[in-house]
Design an enzyme around this catalytic site. Structure first.
Site, PDB file in Angstrom:
ATOM      1  N   ASP A   1      -8.386   9.755  -3.086  1.00  0.00           N
ATOM      2  CA  ASP A   1      -7.359   9.684  -2.038  1.00  0.00           C
ATOM      3  C   ASP A   1      -7.754   8.641  -1.000  1.00  0.00           C
ATOM      4  OD1 ASP A   1      -5.117  10.482  -0.425  1.00  0.00           O
ATOM      5  OD2 ASP A   1      -6.538  11.554   0.848  1.00  0.00           O
TER       6      ASP A   1
ATOM      7  N   ASP B   1      -6.260   4.363  -0.444  1.00  0.00           N
ATOM      8  CA  ASP B   1      -5.687   3.767   0.774  1.00  0.00           C
ATOM      9  C   ASP B   1      -6.443   2.503   1.145  1.00  0.00           C
ATOM     10  OD1 ASP B   1      -3.928   5.973   1.000  1.00  0.00           O
ATOM     11  OD2 ASP B   1      -4.090   5.947   3.185  1.00  0.00           O
TER      12      ASP B   1
END
Ligand code: IPM
Ligand code: MG
Length: 361
Positions: free
Chosen positions: A247, A251
């Site tokens: 996760d 990004d």
């Protein structure tokens, strides 16, 4: 071919970018003569508003029936202080789990025409092309025990990071399979200098690697990986990692591509009896309530997710490649949204969707 697709636009810019994804899907279906059967469902904040729960049973039923699900984004500021079970994100997490989509594929690449959109120096990001394989249905996101026990100054919050051998094996195989069709290199990312969980992860990845002797394997600690992604992104081909690390790193990967609005994702589970992969397709970005409803969100992550759906759920290589090429052509034409910092006036969400369809022809 019959394409039975469930659409879950969700919240914020999710509805706007999904509309453009669907537009491209319709265009492809018409051009290649596929029968597109679309259903729409509720998930996330909009589902809480309309049904009281972020993951209505009806949505679970529709998703189980569909060949593939296209999603927008989930999250609304009015739920920021709601308990975990009443948050829009819970809908997303529950759906991933219900479908058993354990491998989240997040390709990150730079486009020659968009190098200036990245805040990093061109010579660093140029040519970067990797895919992050994020384990999606295990780890700290789902582990129990979890929760907050109120007790004054001793109030305690617990989350549990847990993986079984089986969970690590199946996502590792997915990563090695992908690597075999790419540059044949897997970098497994963990925190094995501290976490037992990562020690098991590393051990199992090494075992699975033996099944793929033609693929090179190396290991990075997650903190070092975060640094190498920026210092030397071209060193990566396939990054294999657990849920939360994936996760965070994905990004960071968005910075290489110039904007998080660019990034598509495909979440894949086991095969259905029909042979089709169960798949959930969504842009990596969130619901961005600050720019929602303004027709300025970048729909290319959503449109790229449609390309991934055509490829992974329907095996339509030609159609998927045509969408990817069209994205590239639109980027080169400079008709892009504000997040990519175009030199002229930025294009709207709708204009980008329209341009992609035109480029497909
Ligand atoms: C993502 C998002 C989600 C996640 C949130 C919205 C729950 O950040 O898909 O990367 O953490 O998985
Ligand atoms: Mg995220």
């Amino acid at each position: 071919m019959d394409l039975n697709v469930l659409v879950l636009p969700g919240d914020g810019i999710g509805t706007e970018v999904t509309r453009q994804g669907v537009r491209v899907l319709r265009h492809v279906a018409a051009k290649w003569n596929h029968q597109l059967n679309l259903t729409e469902g509720l998930l996330g904040g909009i589902a809480i508003h309309k049904t009281g729960t972020p993951f209505p049973d009806e949505t679970a039923r529709l998703a189980a029936q569909a060949d593939a699900t296209l999603m927008g984004a989930f999250g609304l500021p009015e739920f920021d202080n709601a308990p975990p079970d009443k948050r829009p994100e819970k809908g997303l997490l529950a759906l991933r789990q219900a479908l058993g989509v354990y491998a989240n594929l997040r390709p990150v690449r730079t486009y020659a025409s968009q190098l200036d959109a990245s805040p990093l120096k061109n010579h660093l990001v140029e040519g970067a092309d990797m895919i992050i394989v994020r384990e999606l249905t295990g780890g700290i996101y789902y582990g129990t025990p979890r929760g907050i026990t109120e007790d004054g100054a001793e109030t305690r919050a617990v989350n549990t990071m847990t993986y079984t051998r089986r969970e690590i094996e199946r996502v590792s195989r997915m990563a090695f399979h992908l690597a075999r069709a790419r540059r044949r290199k897997v970098t497994s990312v963990d925190k094995s200098n501290v976490l037992e969980n990562s020690q098991l992860w590393r051990r199992v990845v090494i075992e699975i690697a033996r099944e793929f002797p033609e693929v090179e394997l190396d290991h990075l600690l997650v903190d070092n990986c975060a640094m190498q992604l920026i210092l030397n992104p071209r060193r990566f081909d396939v990054i294999l990692t657990e849920n939360m690390f994936g996760d965070i790193l994905s990004d960071e990967g968005a910075v290489l591509a110039g904007s998080i609005g660019m990034l598509p994702s495909a979440s894949i589970g086991d095969r259905r009896p029909s042979g089709a992969w169960v798949g959930l397709y969504e842009p990596v970005h969130g619901s961005a309530p600050d720019i929602a409803g303004q027709n300025k969100a970048n729909p290319l992550g959503a449109i790229g997710s449609v390309a991934a759906m055509l490829l992974y759920s329907f095996g339509l290589k030609e159609e998927a490649a045509a969408v990817d090429r069209a994205i590239e052509a639109v980027l080169e034409s400079g008709r892009v949204t504000a997040d990519l910092r175009p030199s002229g006036a930025p294009a709207t969400t709708e204009q980008v969707g329209e341009a992609v369809c035109a480029a497909i022809g």
